[in-house]
Design a protein around this motif. Structure first.
Motif, PDB file in Angstrom:
ATOM      1  N   ALA A 186      -7.696   2.219   3.741  1.00 31.38           N
ATOM      2  CA  ALA A 186      -8.978   2.179   3.026  1.00 31.38           C
ATOM      3  C   ALA A 186      -9.215   0.871   2.269  1.00 31.38           C
ATOM      4  O   ALA A 186     -10.288   0.256   2.418  1.00 31.38           O
ATOM      5  N   GLY A 214       0.817  -1.209   0.000  1.00 31.89           N
ATOM      6  CA  GLY A 214       0.000   0.000   0.000  1.00 31.89           C
ATOM      7  C   GLY A 214       0.847   1.253   0.000  1.00 31.89           C
ATOM      8  O   GLY A 214       2.088   1.204  -0.017  1.00 31.89           O
ATOM      9  N   GLN A 215       0.168   2.383   0.034  1.00 32.74           N
ATOM     10  CA  GLN A 215       0.832   3.677   0.036  1.00 32.74           C
ATOM     11  C   GLN A 215       0.951   4.205   1.460  1.00 32.74           C
ATOM     12  O   GLN A 215      -0.015   4.155   2.229  1.00 32.74           O
ATOM     13  N   ASP A 259       2.178   4.531   8.920  1.00 36.85           N
ATOM     14  CA  ASP A 259       0.867   3.999   8.552  1.00 36.85           C
ATOM     15  C   ASP A 259       0.779   3.788   7.053  1.00 36.85           C
ATOM     16  O   ASP A 259       1.229   4.629   6.268  1.00 36.85           O
ATOM     17  N   VAL A 260       0.185   2.661   6.672  1.00 38.54           N
ATOM     18  CA  VAL A 260      -0.159   2.385   5.280  1.00 38.54           C
ATOM     19  C   VAL A 260      -1.640   2.685   5.102  1.00 38.54           C
ATOM     20  O   VAL A 260      -2.450   2.469   6.020  1.00 38.54           O
ATOM     21  N   ASP A 261      -2.031   3.191   3.939  1.00 40.15           N
ATOM     22  CA  ASP A 261      -3.423   3.550   3.665  1.00 40.15           C
ATOM     23  C   ASP A 261      -4.349   2.389   4.020  1.00 40.15           C
ATOM     24  O   ASP A 261      -4.279   1.311   3.407  1.00 40.15           O
ATOM     25  N   PRO A 278       5.827  10.040   3.368  1.00 35.94           N
ATOM     26  CA  PRO A 278       4.458   9.775   2.936  1.00 35.94           C
ATOM     27  C   PRO A 278       4.351   9.799   1.408  1.00 35.94           C
ATOM     28  O   PRO A 278       4.994  10.599   0.734  1.00 35.94           O
ATOM     29  N   VAL A 281       0.840   6.714   4.313  1.00 35.26           N
ATOM     30  CA  VAL A 281       0.081   7.958   4.496  1.00 35.26           C
ATOM     31  C   VAL A 281       0.624   8.796   5.654  1.00 35.26           C
ATOM     32  O   VAL A 281       0.301   9.982   5.756  1.00 35.26           O
ATOM     33  N   THR A 306      -1.756  -2.397   8.757  1.00 35.01           N
ATOM     34  CA  THR A 306      -1.537  -1.115   8.088  1.00 35.01           C
ATOM     35  C   THR A 306      -0.910  -0.093   9.030  1.00 35.01           C
ATOM     36  O   THR A 306      -0.440   0.950   8.567  1.00 35.01           O
ATOM     37  N   THR A 309       5.086   3.908  -1.949  1.00 36.41           N
ATOM     38  CA  THR A 309       4.379   2.628  -2.027  1.00 36.41           C
ATOM     39  C   THR A 309       5.305   1.531  -1.529  1.00 36.41           C
ATOM     40  O   THR A 309       6.427   1.393  -2.031  1.00 36.41           O
TER      41      THR A 309
END
Length: 328
Positions: free
Chosen positions: A77, A52-53, A73-75, A214, A55, A197, A217
């Protein structure tokens, strides 16, 4: 007078040299010293367990963290959506399980009906047979009765098969059907991914070699930066193989760091290496040629800091001088 004074000065100088030399020789016999030594520590390579990306990044280079502190933190959502989907499938599986239970009840009722129909057909066939023997009805009537009996037997077999299939679909382990258990496992996996995450520190220590920002990926198990564990520092002292006799774990030592001149730190010998540094290199030396030259090898000796020095924030890779006491 001058000659006598000169002789006295020469004698005193020689005596001082002899005493100093004797003291140095005696001290050297009780010490093994090397300046081929480097500070090391237990280093955790921090990585994400999910893709993930990034954030948010909560740490910076050289910062101190405690176990459990947030690192980055990883996104979340996509993983929140995945968890919701898994929970919906679990609800669907549970509804299907209830339908399977109702299907078993219906199959049992159908089986009971088929059994009753078979009993009735069997009794009817027997009565018709008796009437044929008494010549009250024709042979055709008996054939019709036998045909109905065979149909009832086939219907009973089909009802038994449907009951078996319904029971297999509604079978449970620990009160849950296979479909429900698979859906529960999927929910647990999705919830675990969502928890991953947020990456947290596994122990107390200092952040090092961090370039994470931030928007980056990340992929699972890809090292992103290092966490140097507090209280894990030691020194790898590379002694010549000829200096190893007399060294053993438990001996006291002193460490002097080039970056902290004038300071001495207490330590203890923790272990002696199982081989020379060259033996474990990427390309070990090959001495099978005819132009071999003997070179004294060095063996790493691990020296662990003790006392208050054990909690000092040393720098990994710093050069040091190590002196090990052979005797008290």
């Amino acid at each position: 007078m001058n000659t006598t004074l000169k002789k006295s000065l020469i004698a005193a100088t020689v005596l001082a040299l002899l005493v100093g030399g004797g003291w140095y020789w005696n001290a050297a016999r009780k010490l093994r010293t090397t300046d081929n030594a480097y500070v090391n520590a237990a280093i955790v390579q921090v990585a994400s367990q999910v893709t993930g990306q990034v954030v948010a990044v909560h740490v910076k280079e050289g910062g101190f963290v405690h176990a459990g502190d947030d690192l980055f933190d990883v996104d979340p959502a996509p993983y929140q959506v995945a968890l919701a989907a898994a929970q919906a499938k679990l609800a669907e599986a549970r509804q299907g399980s209830q339908a399977n239970v109702l299907g078993v009840d219906a199959a049992r009722a159908a089986l009971a009906q088929s059994q009753a129909d078979l009993n009735n057909a069997r009794a009817q066939a027997q009565r018709t047979h008796d009437l044929v023997l008494a010549k009250f009805v024709s042979k055709q009537a008996e054939d019709d009765a036998q045909s109905k009996l065979q149909v009832a037997q086939a219907a009973l077999s089909e009802a038994q098969s449907r009951l078996g299939q319904a029971q297999a679909g509604a079978s449970t382990v620990g009160g849950a059907t296979p479909a429900v258990r698979a859906a529960v496992a999927a929910v647990d996996a999705a919830r675990l991914d969502l928890q991953h995450t947020r990456i947290r520190a596994t122990q107390d220590g200092w952040i090092a070699n961090i370039t994470l920002v931030p928007g980056t990926t990340v992929s699972p198990n890809q090292p992103l930066f290092a966490l140097i564990q507090q209280g894990s520092f030691w020194v790898d002292a590379n002694f010549k193989e000829t200096e190893l006799p007399g060294l053993h774990p438990g001996q006291t030592a002193e460490v002097r760091l080039d970056m902290l001149p004038g300071k001495t730190f207490p330590a203890v010998v923790e272990s002696l290496g199982g081989g020379t540094g060259a033996a474990f290199s990427l390309l070990p030396a090959q001495n099978a040629t005819g132009n071999w030259v003997k070179v004294t090898q060095r063996v790493p000796v691990r020296v662990r800091f003790v006392g208050s020095a054990a909690t000092q924030p040393f720098k990994v890779g710093a050069t040091a001088t190590v002196s090990i006491k052979l005797a008290s």
